[in-house]
Design a protein around this motif. Structure first.
Motif, PDB file in Angstrom:
ATOM      1  N   UNK A  47      12.731   7.528   0.041  1.00 52.57           N
ATOM      2  CA  UNK A  47      11.664   8.120   0.857  1.00 52.57           C
ATOM      3  C   UNK A  47      10.539   7.104   1.077  1.00 52.57           C
ATOM      4  N   UNK A  48      10.204   6.354   0.019  1.00 52.11           N
ATOM      5  CA  UNK A  48       9.167   5.329   0.155  1.00 52.11           C
ATOM      6  C   UNK A  48       9.620   4.249   1.123  1.00 52.11           C
ATOM      7  N   UNK A  49      10.883   3.842   1.036  1.00 55.42           N
ATOM      8  CA  UNK A  49      11.408   2.838   1.967  1.00 55.42           C
ATOM      9  C   UNK A  49      11.397   3.372   3.401  1.00 55.42           C
ATOM     10  N   UNK A  97       1.242  -5.981  -5.072  1.00 59.09           N
ATOM     11  CA  UNK A  97      -0.130  -5.492  -5.087  1.00 59.09           C
ATOM     12  C   UNK A  97      -0.964  -6.285  -4.078  1.00 59.09           C
ATOM     13  N   UNK A  98      -2.106  -5.722  -3.705  1.00 56.89           N
ATOM     14  CA  UNK A  98      -3.014  -6.446  -2.807  1.00 56.89           C
ATOM     15  C   UNK A  98      -3.496  -7.747  -3.444  1.00 56.89           C
ATOM     16  N   UNK A 144       0.825  -1.219   0.000  1.00 57.29           N
ATOM     17  CA  UNK A 144       0.000   0.000   0.000  1.00 57.29           C
ATOM     18  C   UNK A 144       0.855   1.262   0.000  1.00 57.29           C
ATOM     19  N   UNK A 145       2.062   1.164   0.553  1.00 57.81           N
ATOM     20  CA  UNK A 145       2.962   2.320   0.582  1.00 57.81           C
ATOM     21  C   UNK A 145       3.858   2.384  -0.657  1.00 57.81           C
ATOM     22  N   UNK A 146       3.684   1.434  -1.583  1.00 58.39           N
ATOM     23  CA  UNK A 146       4.455   1.466  -2.826  1.00 58.39           C
ATOM     24  C   UNK A 146       5.646   0.542  -2.846  1.00 58.39           C
ATOM     25  N   UNK A 147       5.720  -0.395  -1.916  1.00 60.98           N
ATOM     26  CA  UNK A 147       6.828  -1.337  -1.881  1.00 60.98           C
ATOM     27  C   UNK A 147       6.528  -2.610  -2.633  1.00 60.98           C
TER      28      UNK A 147
END
Length: 170
Positions: A152-154, A115-116, A89-92
């Motif tokens: 930043x995503x990490x 993805x979910x 969900x956070x882009x990982x």
């Protein structure tokens, strides 16, 4: 003698660091294997999420700048879906799961969950009894290599893992 996973890791590095396409013949000679082994390695490398392109002059890696980090985590089976969904969900992208077992040593499985929908497929495989999570043989301790578009995503993923109590800080 190099193992298959070591050879594939080295192939990725060789292609990534080459200024020109790397031919399958050159790879076969470098690793003293057949051209067919290289073709199979390239297929496995692609399946693990690397965008390797075949050209008439050899292989090239279509690699956007991707940041990666390995997180040491611990959680219960009931929290597994929450952990995976929170990361995607956070882009990982959860590249793999790894454990260090005192008897069996380092064990690793490719996940490539981004993805979910892929989380749900993975959870369905676990719930159906096909297998149990690798973490279960190390008292829930395990590692995930996670990739994202940027550091930043990490950082956001790391903060979330801390907040949820999943991250083991050394």
């Amino acid at each position: 003698m190099m193992t298959g996973p070591e050879r594939r890791s080295d192939i990725i590095s060789r292609i990534k660091n080459s200024a020109v396409p790397v031919s399958g013949k050159a790879l076969a000679q470098a690793y003293e294997v057949s051209r067919q082994v290289i073709v199979q390695d390239i297929a496995l490398i692609r399946a693990s999420g690397h965008d390797i392109i075949s050209t008439n002059r050899g292989y090239i890696l279509n690699a956007p700048n991707i940041a990666s980090r390995t997180f040491k985590v611990q959680h219960t089976d009931d929290e597994l879906e929450n952990e995976l969904c929170s990361i995607v969900d956070l882009g990982g992208r959860i590249v793999n799961v790894m454990i260090n077992h005192r008897v069996y040593g380092h064990m690793e499985a490719v996940l490539n969950i981004n993805s979910r929908r892929k989380v749900m497929e993975f959870m369905e495989d676990i719930k159906s009894g096909k297998s149990s999570p690798l973490k279960n043989i190390t008292s829930n301790y395990h590692y995930h290599k996670v990739e994202a578009e940027n550091e930043e995503t990490l950082d956001l993923i790391e903060e979330m893992l801390i907040r949820k109590g999943f991250l083991i800080q050394n």
